[in-house]
Design an enzyme around this catalytic site. Sequence first.
Site, PDB file in Angstrom:
ATOM      1  N   THR A  71       0.827  -1.207   0.000  1.00  0.00           N
ATOM      2  CA  THR A  71       0.000   0.000   0.000  1.00  0.00           C
ATOM      3  C   THR A  71       0.862   1.259   0.000  1.00  0.00           C
ATOM      4  OG1 THR A  71      -1.910  -1.048   1.045  1.00  0.00           O
ATOM      5  CG2 THR A  71      -1.694   1.325   1.313  1.00  0.00           C
ATOM      6  N   GLN A 179       1.176  -9.514  -5.840  1.00  0.00           N
ATOM      7  CA  GLN A 179       0.774 -10.917  -5.936  1.00  0.00           C
ATOM      8  C   GLN A 179       1.745 -11.769  -6.755  1.00  0.00           C
ATOM      9  OE1 GLN A 179      -1.668 -12.461  -4.381  1.00  0.00           O
ATOM     10  NE2 GLN A 179      -2.782 -10.729  -3.537  1.00  0.00           N
ATOM     11  N   ALA A 200       6.203  -8.390   1.631  1.00  0.00           N
ATOM     12  CA  ALA A 200       6.766  -9.640   2.152  1.00  0.00           C
ATOM     13  C   ALA A 200       5.706 -10.665   2.519  1.00  0.00           C
ATOM     14  CB  ALA A 200       7.636  -9.342   3.377  1.00  0.00           C
ATOM     15  N   HIS A 201       4.561 -10.220   3.045  1.00  0.00           N
ATOM     16  CA  HIS A 201       3.618 -11.189   3.593  1.00  0.00           C
ATOM     17  C   HIS A 201       2.845 -11.947   2.519  1.00  0.00           C
ATOM     18  CE1 HIS A 201      -0.472  -9.134   3.332  1.00  0.00           C
ATOM     19  NE2 HIS A 201       0.332  -8.166   2.962  1.00  0.00           N
ATOM     20  N   THR A 237      12.809   5.129  11.527  1.00  0.00           N
ATOM     21  CA  THR A 237      13.722   4.024  11.802  1.00  0.00           C
ATOM     22  C   THR A 237      13.259   2.768  11.081  1.00  0.00           C
ATOM     23  OG1 THR A 237      14.209   4.951  13.977  1.00  0.00           O
ATOM     24  CG2 THR A 237      14.769   2.634  13.625  1.00  0.00           C
ATOM     25  N   CYS A 327      -9.115  -7.744   1.693  1.00  0.00           N
ATOM     26  CA  CYS A 327      -8.241  -6.633   2.056  1.00  0.00           C
ATOM     27  C   CYS A 327      -8.968  -5.409   2.590  1.00  0.00           C
ATOM     28  CB  CYS A 327      -7.382  -6.230   0.848  1.00  0.00           C
ATOM     29  SG  CYS A 327      -6.190  -7.493   0.384  1.00  0.00           S
TER      30      CYS A 327
END
Length: 380
Positions: A71, A179, A200-201, A237, A327
């Site tokens: 996003t 995707q 990553a997920h 950070t 989502c």
Amino acid sequence: MRVYLDNAATTPIRPEVVDAMIPYMREFYGNPSSIHADGRKVRAAIEEARKIVAQCIGASIGEIFFTSGGTESNNMALKCSVRDLGVQRIISSPTEHHCVLHTLECIEKEFGTEILLMDVDRQGRIDPAQLADRLATSGEKTLVSLMHANNEIGTMIDLHEIAGICQTHGALFHSDTVQTVGHFPLDVGDIPIDFLSGAAHKLHGPKGVGFIYINGDNKINPLIDGGSQERNMRGGTENVYGIVGLARALQMMVDDLEHEENHIRDLRDRFMHRLKETFPDVEFNGDPEGNALYTVLSVSFPRSDRSDMLLLSLDIAGVSASGGSACTSGAEAGSHVLQAIQADPTRKTIRFSFSRFNTAEEIDYVVEQLKSIVPAPASV
């Protein structure tokens, strides 16, 4: 038995990825912006992760920037293109992820940028000739934003073809590849693309971390202001252990891509075959047997007195799936993708999505559960 078939929403994190992340939670906790040894150790891990991600998609190290996920990456590409690169018009499609469509709405309101949405056919495909025509008929600086694979129905674009059309007409090109990164070979050195997003997920890594590829020819300013992190491109950070996990997950996916694809395709095809065999009136949204995302199968069942409870009934039976897209929220809502392809609103759609951890036994179990949930077709 519990079967997880909602991998397009998020994937289970691999144990090897957890193992790679743990040292950066327990031992190597320095701030990567600090100049002491503890900080330098962590900074080195981030730069090694950047190198791995860059190699996996054929980019240079200086073109990879870590973000909080797809996003943010999509927001950065779209908003910064308008603000910093002089984009006056954006061409997209009505089947994009909401993080693109809602961002386009904000851009239109804030900057007055012209937003054009392409037509899509019943499979969710755009017409490349229409795109070329729209690019040829205007001299305004244009960004084309089209997702590589749709997260609900799996329909894909040909990245090379679309990138070539954009290059021919001098348009910038952004693709949401959330995707497909790690699931298909991607080489930005071979594709004239300006921005590319990943998370990553979606590839067995941790949540809350992603990346954006920004072609070195495009000079934009930060979306998030603050410190000088990410080479002055993103204040805040860094999510160090998330970044380490992202790199480990992507590298493992790329190293085992052929085996992974064959395994998942076999599962999806087995599921399709068994559904057709069991439910003669079942339908599939998109073009699953054509150019499509092999991890997703959008299944349409005829309306019945049990339709409204189908997703909940599957959950009770031990099957995790999604009603179109997961989502937006936990509640079921009308899918903008299904509306765009003019899917029959009286039918019930369930999105099943698969991963390397699923098995043939699980597929057969789900079909058996559906037999007891979905009413048998009326005899003639």
